[in-house]
Motif scaffolding. Structure first.
Motif, PDB file in Angstrom:
ATOM      1  N   TYR A  53      44.443  44.411  22.773  1.00 57.01           N
ATOM      2  CA  TYR A  53      43.530  45.699  22.405  1.00 57.01           C
ATOM      3  C   TYR A  53      43.080  45.520  20.999  1.00 57.01           C
ATOM      4  CZ  TYR A  53      43.453  50.457  21.633  1.00 57.01           C
ATOM      5  OH  TYR A  53      43.600  51.719  21.047  1.00 57.01           O
ATOM      6  N   ASN A 341      48.386  57.325  23.702  1.00 56.71           N
ATOM      7  CA  ASN A 341      47.992  57.314  23.973  1.00 56.71           C
ATOM      8  C   ASN A 341      46.452  56.844  23.588  1.00 56.71           C
ATOM      9  OD1 ASN A 341      46.356  55.756  26.286  1.00 56.71           O
ATOM     10  ND2 ASN A 341      47.419  57.833  28.011  1.00 56.71           N
ATOM     11  N   ARG A 342      46.288  55.575  22.661  1.00 56.73           N
ATOM     12  CA  ARG A 342      45.343  55.905  22.114  1.00 56.73           C
ATOM     13  C   ARG A 342      43.961  54.817  22.904  1.00 56.73           C
ATOM     14  NH1 ARG A 342      45.444  56.736  16.640  1.00 56.73           N
ATOM     15  NH2 ARG A 342      47.335  57.433  15.686  1.00 56.73           N
ATOM     16  N   HIS A 343      44.490  54.655  24.759  1.00 57.97           N
ATOM     17  CA  HIS A 343      43.158  54.000  24.944  1.00 57.97           C
ATOM     18  C   HIS A 343      41.758  54.064  25.262  1.00 57.97           C
ATOM     19  CE1 HIS A 343      41.661  56.967  28.490  1.00 57.97           C
ATOM     20  NE2 HIS A 343      42.269  57.851  27.868  1.00 57.97           N
TER      21      HIS A 343
ATOM     22  N   ASN B  54      46.254  60.324  20.061  1.00 59.68           N
ATOM     23  CA  ASN B  54      46.102  59.491  20.877  1.00 59.68           C
ATOM     24  C   ASN B  54      43.718  59.305  20.911  1.00 59.68           C
ATOM     25  OD1 ASN B  54      47.366  60.685  23.730  1.00 59.68           O
ATOM     26  ND2 ASN B  54      48.049  60.970  21.812  1.00 59.68           N
ATOM     27  N   CYS B  55      43.705  59.722  19.131  1.00 56.50           N
ATOM     28  CA  CYS B  55      43.059  58.983  18.993  1.00 56.50           C
ATOM     29  C   CYS B  55      42.049  57.686  19.356  1.00 56.50           C
ATOM     30  CB  CYS B  55      42.682  59.599  17.954  1.00 56.50           C
ATOM     31  SG  CYS B  55      40.567  59.407  16.856  1.00 56.50           S
ATOM     32  N   PRO B  56      41.378  57.305  20.519  1.00 52.30           N
ATOM     33  CA  PRO B  56      41.112  55.706  20.327  1.00 52.30           C
ATOM     34  C   PRO B  56      40.673  55.057  19.543  1.00 52.30           C
ATOM     35  CG  PRO B  56      40.233  56.861  22.457  1.00 52.30           C
ATOM     36  CD  PRO B  56      40.592  57.849  21.229  1.00 52.30           C
ATOM     37  N   GLU B  57      39.555  55.659  17.861  1.00 51.91           N
ATOM     38  CA  GLU B  57      38.920  55.107  16.926  1.00 51.91           C
ATOM     39  C   GLU B  57      39.983  55.399  15.475  1.00 51.91           C
ATOM     40  OE1 GLU B  57      36.679  53.461  17.464  1.00 51.91           O
ATOM     41  OE2 GLU B  57      36.265  54.352  19.752  1.00 51.91           O
ATOM     42  N   PHE B  58      41.152  56.357  15.729  1.00 51.74           N
ATOM     43  CA  PHE B  58      42.026  56.576  14.539  1.00 51.74           C
ATOM     44  C   PHE B  58      41.272  57.419  13.518  1.00 51.74           C
ATOM     45  CE2 PHE B  58      43.882  52.931  16.509  1.00 51.74           C
ATOM     46  CZ  PHE B  58      45.118  52.699  16.296  1.00 51.74           C
TER      47      PHE B  58
END
Lengths: 403, 67
Positions: A53, A341-343, B54-58
């Motif tokens: 990841y 869940n930072r998919h 859940n933020c994919p970019e933090f």
């Protein structure tokens, strides 16, 4: 056609079209992540395959070293120009295949068409479409959930957005498959590109005379810094919307139904707790991410100890990143209400899938309608499920029974 | 509890809006921001935490809490 020699060394000679890998890549990624987190292969030009990841997202953000000028996982191996589209007709570079600054303004032309507000306005018609498809096979007690259902949905929604007739759906599907799924066959790839570019050229000509309220018409009348957008860009964007919006979401719908067909516990839980759907959709996208993109290394660089050379290809292995135990607890399990869940199924950084709101809506509605009408179903025994892989992974034959 | 979206990090995934539409707004280009001054109304704390996780970019953080 691609090579068929079996792979002995996955760390140094991987093949993303290996049939075993296409059908079940998960254990392979786990193994590589442990012992060689950025694998390499010369099978289709010098290519790197990250599986962590952290690495995949770092590369996706590093647009200076990793360019989007060539995003195809399978290189074009036909005669003539490297890009099969150029062999047909030069067309404008859409944002998916551009770097900033071109990427920035062309993407902004496209984004409002896929904003969550616009997407909400497509939901009712998507639901009606799904329901109609189910009507067509419900009485038979069996269906191919990929061919008869998943494959039929996104193409028709996209056709509506582009303002072209839904009757073209089967033809569009064929062109897109030629470009993406049969990409290692140069003849098919050119055939698919020729088909869709020729078609959209005629549609653009027609809209100059009779503009409608669709994406093609509005793009034709857009400007950037006071200058009208070139027709070639409209063509490029039309091709992008179709190619990127069909195979991808259809694969996500198919993989999700495949999962539910084989995991009655999850299926029953979704039926009992429909409020989980928003989280479940994200979890299914994580576990079965369909899309891998590519990047081109812009200059020699050492990344994670790997000596990458200018012109090398890197596969943005978002599906493997989403199975990394360093980023997800128990990544091999589908946990419908997974809370952290930072998919990155839709990518990461400035090239985040422009259609992600649309894809998410289509997947949710497709599952909701299926479960509402067909709450109990399972894989048909003794019939084969087949998978496509490479740029987009998903089931292509998915026979299920529900009686 | 108060949340904030870092506009430099947000890439328009809209996961926050999908999970907690009462807490965020997203513009036509995908850029997300916390509604109002970011104060999370009573009862929405769990969804705020979900949006952060859940933020994919933090890009989302709780104001006053180190990410």
């Amino acid at each position: 056609m691609g090579e068929t020699t079996p792979v002995e060394d996955w760390a140094g000679d991987f093949d993303v079209l290996d049939p075993g890998y296409v059908a079940d890549p998960f254990a392979r990624w786990d193994d590589l992540r442990e012992r060689c987190p950025i694998a390499h292969s010369n099978r289709r030009g010098s290519t790197w395959l990250p599986t962590r990841y952290e690495d995949v997202t770092a590369m996706a953000h590093d647009v200076d070293h990793f360019s989007s000028l060539d995003i195809s996982v399978i290189p074009f191996e036909g005669e003539g120009p490297e890009d099969p589209a150029e062999a047909v007709l030069p067309y404008g570079v859409p944002p998916i295949s551009a770097d900033p600054p071109l990427h920035t303004w062309t993407r902004r032309l496209l984004l409002p068409w896929f904003s969550h507000r616009r997407v909400e306005s497509y939901e009712a018609v998507t639901r009606e479409l799904c329901s109609g498809l189910i009507e067509g096979f419900l009485e038979q007690g069996r269906a191919d959930a990929a061919v008869d259902y998943a494959q039929q949905i996104p193409v028709r929604v996209i056709a509506r957005i582009l303002g072209v007739p839904a009757e073209m759906a089967d033809t569009f599907t064929e062109w897109v498959r030629d470009v993406l799924e049969f990409a290692d066959d140069p003849e098919k790839r050119i055939e698919g590109m020729t088909g869709l570019i020729t078609y959209f050229l005629a549609e653009i000509e027609r809209r100059k005379v009779e503009p409608g309220e669709d994406l093609l018409s509005e793009l034709l009348h857009s400007e950037f810094e006071g200058v009208p957008v070139e027709e070639s860009l409209v063509l490029g964007v039309a091709a992008l919307v179709l190619i990127a919006g069909v195979d991808t979401t259809w694969s996500a719908i198919g993989s999700s139904l495949w999962h539910l067909a084989g995991h009655p516990g999850d299926r029953e839980r979704l039926l009992a707790e429909p409020e989980l759907m928003a989280l479940a959709v994200e979890e299914l996208l994580r576990a079965y991410s369909p899309v891998t993109m590519a990047r081109i290394v812009t200059g020699d660089v050492d990344f994670g100890g790997c000596p990458m050379k200018a012109g090398d290809k890197v596969l943005m292995n978002f599906p493997a990143a989403n199975r990394d135990p360093a980023a997800f607890e128990r990544p091999e399990e589908v946990i419908l209400d997974r809370a952290v869940n930072r998919h990155v199924a839709f990518g990461s950084g400035i090239h985040r899938c422009a259609g992600s709101n649309l894809a998410r809506m289509e997947l949710r509605v497709a599952l909701e309608e299926w479960l509402r009408r067909i709450p109990v179903f399972s894989l048909a025994e003794a019939e084969e499920v087949t998978w496509a892989g490479g740029q987009v992974r998903g089931p292509r034959l998915l026979p299920v029974v529900f009686r | 509890m108060k949340v904030r979206v870092d506009p430099e990090r947000c890439q328009g995934h809209a996961r926050c809006y999908a999970l907690a539409p009462e807490l965020f707004e997203v513009d036509d280009y995908g850029l997300s921001s916390a509604l109002g001054d970011g104060t999370v109304p009573a009862g929405s704390e769990e969804r705020a935490r979900l949006a952060i996780a859940n933020c994919p970019e933090f890009a989302i953080s709780e104001v006053g809490v180190e990410g």
